[in-house]
Design an enzyme around this catalytic site. Structure first.
Site, PDB file in Angstrom:
ATOM      1  N   LYS A 115     -42.814  49.492 -17.967  1.00 20.34           N
ATOM      2  CA  LYS A 115     -43.628  49.039 -17.205  1.00 20.34           C
ATOM      3  C   LYS A 115     -45.021  49.156 -16.709  1.00 20.34           C
ATOM      4  O   LYS A 115     -46.007  48.106 -16.628  1.00 20.34           O
ATOM      5  CB  LYS A 115     -42.485  49.490 -15.609  1.00 20.34           C
ATOM      6  CG  LYS A 115     -41.206  49.334 -15.840  1.00 20.34           C
ATOM      7  CD  LYS A 115     -40.790  49.913 -14.556  1.00 20.34           C
ATOM      8  CE  LYS A 115     -38.571  49.224 -14.836  1.00 20.34           C
ATOM      9  NZ  LYS A 115     -38.501  49.860 -13.660  1.00 20.34           N
ATOM     10  N   LYS A 157     -42.200  54.457  -9.591  1.00 16.79           N
ATOM     11  CA  LYS A 157     -40.989  53.841 -10.681  1.00 16.79           C
ATOM     12  C   LYS A 157     -41.219  54.311 -11.939  1.00 16.79           C
ATOM     13  O   LYS A 157     -42.562  55.272 -12.534  1.00 16.79           O
ATOM     14  CB  LYS A 157     -41.789  52.246 -11.030  1.00 16.79           C
ATOM     15  CG  LYS A 157     -41.292  51.850  -9.714  1.00 16.79           C
ATOM     16  CD  LYS A 157     -41.689  50.416  -9.798  1.00 16.79           C
ATOM     17  CE  LYS A 157     -41.136  49.841  -8.767  1.00 16.79           C
ATOM     18  NZ  LYS A 157     -41.169  47.805  -9.383  1.00 16.79           N
ATOM     19  N   GLY A 164     -32.115  49.995 -12.417  1.00 13.01           N
ATOM     20  CA  GLY A 164     -32.631  49.312 -11.343  1.00 13.01           C
ATOM     21  C   GLY A 164     -32.752  51.122 -10.583  1.00 13.01           C
ATOM     22  O   GLY A 164     -32.233  52.138  -9.366  1.00 13.01           O
ATOM     23  N   HIS A 207     -37.129  38.970  -4.095  1.00 17.18           N
ATOM     24  CA  HIS A 207     -36.598  39.305  -6.050  1.00 17.18           C
ATOM     25  C   HIS A 207     -37.034  37.569  -6.898  1.00 17.18           C
ATOM     26  O   HIS A 207     -35.732  37.649  -7.253  1.00 17.18           O
ATOM     27  CB  HIS A 207     -36.498  40.360  -6.382  1.00 17.18           C
ATOM     28  CG  HIS A 207     -35.777  41.220  -7.680  1.00 17.18           C
ATOM     29  ND1 HIS A 207     -35.340  42.249  -8.601  1.00 17.18           N
ATOM     30  CD2 HIS A 207     -36.199  40.140  -9.477  1.00 17.18           C
ATOM     31  CE1 HIS A 207     -35.407  41.961  -9.716  1.00 17.18           C
ATOM     32  NE2 HIS A 207     -36.591  41.375 -10.130  1.00 17.18           N
ATOM     33  N   ARG A 291     -35.247  41.069 -23.214  1.00 18.13           N
ATOM     34  CA  ARG A 291     -33.680  40.894 -23.925  1.00 18.13           C
ATOM     35  C   ARG A 291     -32.875  39.871 -22.627  1.00 18.13           C
ATOM     36  O   ARG A 291     -33.509  39.154 -22.745  1.00 18.13           O
ATOM     37  CB  ARG A 291     -32.584  42.158 -23.648  1.00 18.13           C
ATOM     38  CG  ARG A 291     -32.741  42.309 -22.500  1.00 18.13           C
ATOM     39  CD  ARG A 291     -31.861  43.980 -22.035  1.00 18.13           C
ATOM     40  NE  ARG A 291     -32.248  44.963 -21.062  1.00 18.13           N
ATOM     41  CZ  ARG A 291     -32.419  43.712 -19.544  1.00 18.13           C
ATOM     42  NH1 ARG A 291     -30.934  42.672 -19.618  1.00 18.13           N
ATOM     43  NH2 ARG A 291     -32.428  44.617 -18.253  1.00 18.13           N
ATOM     44  N   VAL A 294     -28.275  40.170 -18.080  1.00 16.91           N
ATOM     45  CA  VAL A 294     -26.255  39.543 -17.818  1.00 16.91           C
ATOM     46  C   VAL A 294     -26.679  38.056 -16.506  1.00 16.91           C
ATOM     47  O   VAL A 294     -25.216  37.509 -16.888  1.00 16.91           O
ATOM     48  CB  VAL A 294     -26.133  40.404 -16.397  1.00 16.91           C
ATOM     49  CG1 VAL A 294     -25.464  40.597 -16.158  1.00 16.91           C
ATOM     50  CG2 VAL A 294     -26.687  42.222 -16.950  1.00 16.91           C
TER      51      VAL A 294
END
Length: 448
Positions: A115, A157, A164, A207, A291, A294
C-alpha cells in the site's frame, strides 16, 4: 491455453471452473483433505489432492501446487482471490516453470500490493491522495510528529496489509504511540512485514472502488464502480453497483483516473482501484487489489461482462474485446456475503455440518456457492458459504428483491449460524434504504 489449474477452493474455484468449461478449456482442481467432497472436485475435469487442511501445507504450499500443475500438464494457473493471488513470488515461480499466471506481472503486483509503494506510484500518476505519509513510518516519534501535522483522527495501516486487517484508527494524540506499536506488531504477525504508514482518517466516507481491465497492448477500460461502505472492522459485507452517490462527471473522472493509474505501472488483467469518497463528493485513492474481487459479480450483473473470462483472455494475449465506449451500466445490482458466522457473538465463526442448504431462486437472482446439504463448513478456512446477488432496473426494486431472496434462503445445521438474519435487518433499516450511510453504518446504526 489448454488447461488451467485453479489454485483456490470454495465458490471462487467453482466459478473459475465453470468459466473454463464455457470457454472450452480443461480445468484442474486442487484440494486439501478437508475439501475431499468439494463441489469443484466433482465439477473440474481433473482434481489433485495437495495436502492436509492447514493452508500452509495445502493452498499456500507452492511446491505442491506447482507439482500438481506439472503432473496434470496445466499450462496456466488461476489464483482466484485470497491465498496466493497477490503473491509475486508465486507468479515468478509459475513463470520459471513456463506456466502462465493469470494476473498482472510479478513486479507490478509487488509494487501495487504494497500500500505504501502504491500510494507513491499513484501520486506520481496524478491520482489524489489523502494527507499522509508516502514512505513507511519507522519510529513512534516520527509517527507522533506526522499525526500531529495531519490532525486527528488518523489511521495507521500495514503497508503489506489486506483483507481488512492491519489497520487502527487513532482518535486522540495520547493513544497514538500504543496504536502504532500494536499495529506494527499485528502487521509483523499477520503479513511478516511490520512496515506501516499513516494517513488522515475520514469520519464520514464512502468506500467506492473502480473495476478495471487492461490488456497486454496498453489498452485499459473501467467497468464502473461498486459501493462497499457497509463494513465490519474494514471487512466488506454488502456491495452495490453502481453507486447512487456518484454524479456522471465524478464517475467518469474516477474511472479515468483508475485506468490511468493502472496503465502507468504496466498493469494487465482485472484489478480494482479503491477510493474513499467524502461528503463533498471528492475522491481519494486508497489502494489497489491486484486480483479478482469477491464482489465482482455485481459488476458483471450491470455490465454483462464476464470478468473471469476477461482475465483468461488477457492472459492468453487477446486484446480487450470491448472499448470504453462499449461499456454500459444497466440497472442496479447488490451482493450480500452469506457467512457461517454468529452476528450475536461479534460474528464469531460457526463451523459445522449443513443439514439444510436451500438457496433462493427467482428472476435476476444469482447465488455463487460451493455448498449443499451435507457439506461441512470447515474451521480451517474463510467463513464465506455463498454470495447472494440480485439485479433490478433500479435500487429500490433491487432492495426489495434482495429482501425477498434473503427471506427464502434456508441454512441449518448443528450449531450453525449465518449472517442472513443480519442482512435482513440491514435491508429493513431506513438509513440503509435511504442510501445516506457511510463506512461507519454498522457501528452507528446496528450496534444492537
Amino acid at each position: 491455453m489448454q488447461k488451467i489449474l485453479i489454485a483456490n477452493r470454495g465458490e471462487i474455484a467453482l466459478r473459475i471452473a465453470r468459466a473454463c468449461r464455457e470457454m472450452g478449456i480443461a480445468s484442474v482442481a486442487v484440494y486439501s483433505t478437508a475439501d475431499d467432497d468439494s463441489a469443484v472436485v466433482r465439477f473440474a475435469d481433473e482434481a489433485i489432492r495437495i495436502g492436509p487442511p492447514q493452508t500452509v501445507r495445502s493452498y499456500l504450499h507452492i511446491p505442491n501446487i506447482i507439482g500438481a500443475a506439472l503432473k496434470t500438464g496445466a499450462d496456466a494457473i488461476h489464483p482466484g482471490y485470497g491465498f496466493l493471488s497477490e503473491d509475486p513470488y508465486f507468479a515468478e515461480i509459475c513463470a520459471e516453470h513456463n506456466i502462465t499466471f493469470i494476473g498482472p506481472p510479478p513486479h507490478v503486483m509487488e509494487r501495487m500490493s504494497n500500500k505504501a509503494s502504491a500510494r507513491q506510484l499513484m501520486r506520481e500518476a496524478g491520482l489524489p491522495l489523502l494527507p499522509g505519509t508516502i514512505e513507511p513510518v519507522p519510529t513512534a516519534d516520527e509517527a507522533q510528529d506526522v499525526s500531529d501535522d495531519i490532525g486527528y483522527p488518523v489511521i495507521i495501516k500495514a503497508a503489506a496489509g489486506g483483507g481488512g486487517r492491519g489497520m487502527t484508527v487513532v482518535w486522540r494524540r495520547e493513544d497514538l504511540r500504543r496504536a502504532y506499536q500494536t499495529t506494527r506488531a499485528q502487521a509483523q504477525a499477520v503479513f511478516k512485514d511490520s512496515a506501516v504508514y499513516i494517513e488522515r482518517y475520514l469520519r464520514s466516507a464512502r468506500h467506492t472502488e473502480i473495476q478495471i481491465v487492461c490488456d497486454n497492448y496498453g489498452n485499459g477500460i473501467h467497468l464502473g464502480e461498486r459501493d462497499c461502505s457497509v463494513q465490519r472492522r474494514h471487512q466488506k459485507l454488502i456491495e452495490e453497483a453502481p453507486s447512487i452517490h456518484l454524479t456522471p462527471e465524478t464517475r467518469a473522472a474516477m474511472g479515468s483516473m483508475a485506468v490511468k493509474g493502472a496503465l502507468s505501472v504496466g498493469y494487465t488483467g482485472a484489478g480494482t482501484m479503491e477510493f474513499l469518497l467524502d461528503e463533498e463528493g471528492r475522491f481519494w485513492f486508497m489502494e489497489m487489489n491486484t486480483r479478482i474481487q469477491v464482489e465482482h459479480p455485481v459488476t458483471e450483473m450491470i455490465t454483462g461482462i464476464d470478468l473471469i473470462k476477461e482475465q483468461i483472455r488477457v492472459a492468453q494475449g487477446v486484446p480487450l474485446t470491448v472499448g470504453q465506449e462499449d461499456v454500459r451500466l444497466t440497472g442496479h445490482a447488490i451482493e450480500c456475503r452469506i457467512n457461517a458466522e454468529n452476528p450475536d457473538r461479534d460474528f464469531a465463526p460457526a463451523a459445522g455440518r449443513l443439514t439444510e442448504f436451500s438457496p433462493p431462486g427467482g428472476p435476476w437472482t444469482r447465488v455463487d456457492t460451493h455448498c449443499a446439504a451435507g457439506w461441512t463448513v470447515s474451521p480451517y478456512y474463510d467463513s464465506l458459504i455463498a454470495k447472494l446477488i440480485v439485479w433490478a432496473p433500479d435500487r429500490a426494486e433491487a432492495l426489495d428483491r434482495m429482501a425477498r431472496a434473503l427471506s427464502e434462503f434456508r441454512v441449518a445445521g448443528p450449531g450453525m449460524r449465518t449472517t442472513i438474519g443480519f442482512h435482513q435487518r440491514v435491508f429493513g433499516h431506513p438509513v440503509f434504504r435511504s442510501g445516506d450511510f457511510y463506512t461507519d453504518f454498522i457501528e452507528r446504526h446496528m450496534t444492537d
